[in-house]
Motif scaffolding. Structure first.
Motif, mmCIF file in Angstrom:
data_model
loop_
_atom_site.group_PDB
_atom_site.id
_atom_site.type_symbol
_atom_site.label_atom_id
_atom_site.label_comp_id
_atom_site.label_asym_id
_atom_site.label_seq_id
_atom_site.Cartn_x
_atom_site.Cartn_y
_atom_site.Cartn_z
ATOM 1 N N VAL A 278 0.829 -1.200 0.000
ATOM 2 C CA VAL A 278 0.000 0.000 0.000
ATOM 3 C C VAL A 278 0.868 1.256 0.000
ATOM 4 C CG1 VAL A 278 -1.756 1.290 1.274
ATOM 5 C CG2 VAL A 278 -1.896 -1.193 1.132
ATOM 6 N N ALA A 279 1.973 1.219 0.744
ATOM 7 C CA ALA A 279 2.877 2.369 0.780
ATOM 8 C C ALA A 279 3.464 2.645 -0.592
ATOM 9 C CB ALA A 279 3.996 2.118 1.791
ATOM 10 N N MET A 280 3.914 1.595 -1.273
ATOM 11 C CA MET A 280 4.482 1.780 -2.600
ATOM 12 C C MET A 280 3.427 2.235 -3.596
ATOM 13 S SD MET A 280 7.694 1.365 -2.520
ATOM 14 C CE MET A 280 8.104 1.168 -4.262
ATOM 15 N N PHE A 281 2.204 1.749 -3.458
ATOM 16 C CA PHE A 281 1.118 2.199 -4.319
ATOM 17 C C PHE A 281 0.967 3.713 -4.233
ATOM 18 C CE2 PHE A 281 -3.189 3.491 -5.098
ATOM 19 C CZ PHE A 281 -3.617 2.736 -6.178
ATOM 20 N N ALA A 282 0.891 4.217 -3.011
ATOM 21 C CA ALA A 282 0.660 5.646 -2.829
ATOM 22 C C ALA A 282 1.864 6.480 -3.239
ATOM 23 C CB ALA A 282 0.298 5.919 -1.366
ATOM 24 N N MET A 283 3.070 6.065 -2.815
ATOM 25 C CA MET A 283 4.247 6.889 -3.047
ATOM 26 C C MET A 283 4.675 6.896 -4.506
ATOM 27 S SD MET A 283 8.028 6.729 -1.335
ATOM 28 C CE MET A 283 8.504 5.312 -2.321
ATOM 29 N N MET A 284 4.878 5.711 -5.104
ATOM 30 C CA MET A 284 5.351 5.654 -6.477
ATOM 31 C C MET A 284 4.284 6.116 -7.455
ATOM 32 S SD MET A 284 8.456 4.884 -6.372
ATOM 33 C CE MET A 284 8.731 4.607 -8.129
ATOM 34 N N GLY A 285 3.011 5.904 -7.108
ATOM 35 C CA GLY A 285 1.954 6.386 -7.974
ATOM 36 C C GLY A 285 1.962 7.887 -8.104
ATOM 37 N N VAL A 341 0.248 8.469 8.714
ATOM 38 C CA VAL A 341 -0.505 9.693 8.975
ATOM 39 C C VAL A 341 0.293 10.914 8.503
ATOM 40 C CG1 VAL A 341 -1.431 11.188 10.790
ATOM 41 C CG2 VAL A 341 -1.847 8.732 10.868
ATOM 42 N N VAL A 342 1.608 10.901 8.754
ATOM 43 C CA VAL A 342 2.466 11.979 8.248
ATOM 44 C C VAL A 342 2.422 12.015 6.724
ATOM 45 C CG1 VAL A 342 4.855 12.778 8.060
ATOM 46 C CG2 VAL A 342 3.985 11.964 10.251
ATOM 47 N N GLY A 343 2.527 10.833 6.096
ATOM 48 C CA GLY A 343 2.451 10.783 4.638
ATOM 49 C C GLY A 343 1.141 11.315 4.110
ATOM 50 N N SER A 344 0.042 11.024 4.797
ATOM 51 C CA SER A 344 -1.260 11.516 4.345
ATOM 52 C C SER A 344 -1.321 13.042 4.406
ATOM 53 C CB SER A 344 -2.377 10.901 5.195
ATOM 54 O OG SER A 344 -2.328 11.380 6.525
ATOM 55 N N ALA A 345 -0.611 13.638 5.374
ATOM 56 C CA ALA A 345 -0.552 15.103 5.437
ATOM 57 C C ALA A 345 0.136 15.675 4.197
ATOM 58 C CB ALA A 345 0.179 15.538 6.701
ATOM 59 N N GLY A 346 1.164 14.955 3.715
ATOM 60 C CA GLY A 346 1.821 15.382 2.482
ATOM 61 C C GLY A 346 0.883 15.336 1.285
ATOM 62 N N PHE A 347 0.076 14.283 1.197
ATOM 63 C CA PHE A 347 -0.913 14.201 0.119
ATOM 64 C C PHE A 347 -1.922 15.344 0.224
ATOM 65 C CE2 PHE A 347 0.329 9.643 -0.126
ATOM 66 C CZ PHE A 347 0.592 9.604 -1.489
ATOM 67 N N ALA A 348 -2.343 15.645 1.459
ATOM 68 C CA ALA A 348 -3.299 16.740 1.644
ATOM 69 C C ALA A 348 -2.705 18.067 1.174
ATOM 70 C CB ALA A 348 -3.709 16.827 3.114
ATOM 71 N N MET A 349 -1.430 18.282 1.459
ATOM 72 C CA MET A 349 -0.778 19.514 1.002
ATOM 73 C C MET A 349 -0.725 19.579 -0.517
ATOM 74 S SD MET A 349 2.391 19.695 3.740
ATOM 75 C CE MET A 349 3.055 21.196 3.025
ATOM 76 N N MET A 350 -0.600 18.425 -1.171
ATOM 77 C CA MET A 350 -0.533 18.412 -2.638
ATOM 78 C C MET A 350 -1.842 18.880 -3.281
ATOM 79 S SD MET A 350 2.259 17.657 -4.208
ATOM 80 C CE MET A 350 3.893 16.927 -3.949
ATOM 81 N N THR A 351 -2.953 18.758 -2.566
ATOM 82 C CA THR A 351 -4.220 19.234 -3.132
ATOM 83 C C THR A 351 -4.270 20.759 -3.213
ATOM 84 O OG1 THR A 351 -5.347 19.289 -0.978
ATOM 85 C CG2 THR A 351 -5.415 17.208 -2.211
ATOM 86 N N LEU A 352 -3.319 21.446 -2.570
ATOM 87 C CA LEU A 352 -3.255 22.911 -2.605
ATOM 88 C C LEU A 352 -2.381 23.432 -3.735
ATOM 89 C CD1 LEU A 352 -2.769 23.541 1.237
ATOM 90 C CD2 LEU A 352 -4.926 23.451 -0.051
ATOM 91 N N ALA A 480 -5.347 12.600 -7.974
ATOM 92 C CA ALA A 480 -4.388 11.569 -7.584
ATOM 93 C C ALA A 480 -3.965 11.743 -6.125
ATOM 94 C CB ALA A 480 -3.165 11.617 -8.495
ATOM 95 N N ALA A 481 -3.826 12.990 -5.672
ATOM 96 C CA ALA A 481 -3.439 13.245 -4.285
ATOM 97 C C ALA A 481 -4.529 12.789 -3.318
ATOM 98 C CB ALA A 481 -3.148 14.729 -4.086
ATOM 99 N N VAL A 482 -5.781 12.999 -3.677
ATOM 100 C CA VAL A 482 -6.882 12.555 -2.821
ATOM 101 C C VAL A 482 -6.899 11.030 -2.727
ATOM 102 C CG1 VAL A 482 -9.394 12.433 -2.605
ATOM 103 C CG2 VAL A 482 -8.300 14.599 -3.206
ATOM 104 N N VAL A 483 -6.692 10.361 -3.867
ATOM 105 C CA VAL A 483 -6.634 8.894 -3.844
ATOM 106 C C VAL A 483 -5.468 8.434 -2.979
ATOM 107 C CG1 VAL A 483 -6.322 6.818 -5.248
ATOM 108 C CG2 VAL A 483 -7.723 8.692 -6.112
ATOM 109 N N GLY A 484 -4.306 9.068 -3.141
ATOM 110 C CA GLY A 484 -3.149 8.722 -2.316
ATOM 111 C C GLY A 484 -3.416 8.961 -0.841
ATOM 112 N N LEU A 485 -4.112 10.042 -0.520
ATOM 113 C CA LEU A 485 -4.467 10.348 0.863
ATOM 114 C C LEU A 485 -5.323 9.241 1.467
ATOM 115 C CD1 LEU A 485 -4.815 12.266 3.316
ATOM 116 C CD2 LEU A 485 -6.682 13.365 2.054
ATOM 117 N N VAL A 486 -6.314 8.791 0.720
ATOM 118 C CA VAL A 486 -7.195 7.721 1.209
ATOM 119 C C VAL A 486 -6.392 6.447 1.468
ATOM 120 C CG1 VAL A 486 -9.106 6.211 0.582
ATOM 121 C CG2 VAL A 486 -9.251 8.667 0.122
ATOM 122 N N PHE A 487 -5.489 6.109 0.538
ATOM 123 C CA PHE A 487 -4.698 4.887 0.703
ATOM 124 C C PHE A 487 -3.720 5.023 1.869
ATOM 125 C CE2 PHE A 487 -6.373 3.480 -3.276
ATOM 126 C CZ PHE A 487 -6.227 2.102 -3.254
ATOM 127 N N ALA A 488 -3.144 6.204 2.069
ATOM 128 C CA ALA A 488 -2.210 6.391 3.182
ATOM 129 C C ALA A 488 -2.925 6.243 4.524
ATOM 130 C CB ALA A 488 -1.545 7.765 3.081
#
Length: 518
Positions: A278-285, A341-352, A480-488
């Motif tokens: 799951v981590a590789m899915f979110a990060m490499m994606g 949870v830290v990684g999900s914060a990064g995805f949330a920032m990407m939506t900005l 893509a960031a929202v999808v990554g956030l959900v997976f993280a």
């Protein structure tokens, strides 16, 4: 070494360096290609689907063949398989470098994937064969894991340096001298290995099913996401699922299965693999979006973009150090869940992030994202090795690598397809007046195509096209960031539930036996 319990000497440590070199090249391969995508798009003019296949073909075949090649190495010798793979990888790299069209490059990438599948499990299995002392083995495995991270970091930089001075095909030539060195030194420095317990008939049907299950499934999901519904990809998805079920059934009933499914009954083993996937899915994606954003939205050269891409690695280093320091006091479930949870914060920032966002926002978001996910993944490698019985360590390693590659590949395919679908939808009917015909179709396929078209248009029209296309691209990035956030966040819950039985600094299992070397 004179005994299976002896300590490694100079030959083994030099041999380790030989094994780390091809591992470095294999992990650099994807990062090198990220920054070559705009040049490939301009020169070979691939369609959106072809561009995704260029990115994905290597990883999908690598994932589909890892277990098969690991089992084959047990039978014919792991050093021999390593050398066969090194030769094949070098040859395919030359073919990729001088590809004349997108289909030829896709075919070369397929051969590269097959070559990589022979090299990866061989390197890790040979390390375990060469280092019998637990402490020395831990150091060697740590070096192997460090090389994986280093390759992911250095790949974009190497690609940027090459693309700054040479044509896009030069990005594939990094592997040639490394693989040549492996071929020259392996016979003298690496022991040959054949498992005495794997002398039965090779499971050709299982090997065919493992590959046949992956390709139609991924093709169907990716094509449906990019092009919408059509009969062939619609049928490919259930076909892949059925073949995956057939593979599992085959492994349960075969006299000499490629994969011992009882490994998955070990909770720590299956949990570590699930979390890693799951981590590789979110990060490499999401990594492909970041590299394209720097080049195609911010207009950076490959070298400049690759150098800026090193900034997020500072967060990764800090996260890994903090994780190691806390491992003796905090349970793995809490550390890993917190990392996600830290990684999900990064995805949330990407939506900005928008087309005109400051560079600091993009790099900070990427750094937070990488720190959380990569910092967590470094904890799972030792779990996989420790949880599986020593006599099944080779199968465990191949299974773990397969799951990581498959998660990475699916992330690139699915998040890439989601972003591409949003990009095309946003541009449908929104292109500036005057951009029509073949130019419009090229611009709608990829952002790289839009940038290429814009260079041949009058200044004002080209600028309007770029603004529209870049806005559409960042809209896709947000999805893509929202999808990554959900997976993280899902990975955080998964990690806590599956690893909560482990105490802080759980000791590694001491090896009880070693397979024979010849």
């Amino acid at each position: 070494m004179t005994a299976t319990t002896g300590r490694a000497g100079r030959r083994e440590w030099i041999g380790l360096a030989v094994l780390l070199l091809p591992t470095l090249v294999l992990t650099m391969d994807m990062g090198v290609l990220f920054f070559a995508v705009p040049y490939i798009s301009s020169t070979l003019a691939p369609s959106g689907t072809q561009q995704l296949w260029i990115m994905d073909m290597y990883s999908f075949l690598l994932a589909g063949l890892l277990v098969t090649m690991g089992a084959l190495g047990d039978r014919i010798g792991r050093r021999r398989l390593l050398m066969i793979g090194a030769a094949g990888f070098a040859g395919a790299s030359l073919l990729a470098a001088w590809s004349q069209d997108a289909n030829q490059l896709i075919a070369a990438r397929a051969v590269l994937g097959a070559g990589g599948a022979t090299v990866m499990p061989s390197t890790l299995a040979l390390i375990r064969t060469m280092f019998h002392d637990p402490k020395q083995r831990q150091i060697a495995l740590g070096a192997w894991g460090g090389i994986l991270t280093a390759g992911a970091t250095l790949g974009p930089v190497a690609g940027g340096l090459l693309l700054e001075h040479f044509w896009w095909g030069s990005a594939f030539l990094l592997a040639v001298p490394v693989m040549a060195l492996v071929l020259l030194t392996a016979p003298a420095l690496l022991p040959e290995y054949r498992s005495p317990g794997r002398a039965g008939r090779f499971d050709l049907l299982g090997a065919a099913l493992s590959l046949a299950a992956i390709l139609p499934l991924v093709y169907g999901v990716k094509t449906l996401a990019v092009d919408g519904w059509s009969l062939l990809p619609g049928l490919a998805v259930p076909t892949g699922l059925l073949l995956a079920g057939a593979f599992v059934r085959r492994q349960r009933t075969a006299a000499n299965p490629l994969l011992d499914l009882s490994l998955f009954r070990i909770r720590t083993f299956s949990g570590a693999i699930s979390v890693n996937s799951v981590a590789m899915f979110a990060m490499m994606g999401f990594a492909l979006f970041t590299s394209q954003y720097l080049q195609l939205v911010k207009g950076m050269s490959p070298l400049t973009a690759s150098l800026w891409s090193l900034v997020p690695s500072l967060g990764v280093g800090a996260a890994v150090g903090a994780g190691s320091a806390l491992a003796g006091e905090v349970r793995p479930a809490v550390l890993m869940g917190g990392g996600f949870v830290v990684g999900s914060a990064g995805f949330a920032m990407m939506t900005l992030v928008g087309p005109h966002s400051p560079l600091a926002l993009v790099l900070t978001a990427a750094g937070v994202l990488a720190a959380g996910t990569v910092g967590t993944m470094t904890m799972t490698a030792e779990m996989v090795v420790s949880a599986a019985p020593v006599e099944q360590a080779g199968a465990a390693s191949a299974t773990s690598e397969t799951a990581v590659e498959l998660g990475s590949s699916l992330g690139i395919a699915l998040l890439g397809a989601a972003g591409a679908a949003v990009y095309r939808h946003r541009l449908d009917g929104a292109l500036p007046a005057g951009v029509d015909g073949e130019a419009a179709r090229t611009a709608q396929d990829t952002l790289g195509g839009a940038v290429s078209v814009a260079t041949h248009l009058p200044d004002r029209l080209g600028a309007d096209l770029l603004e529209t296309a870049r806005t559409a691209f960042t809209d896709g990035l947000h999805v893509a960031a929202v999808v990554g956030l959900v997976f993280a966040l899902g990975a955080a819950v998964l990690a806590y539930r599956l690893m909560r039985h482990l105490p802080a600094a759980a000791p590694a299992a001491a090896p009880t036996s070693e397979p024979a070397t010849v």
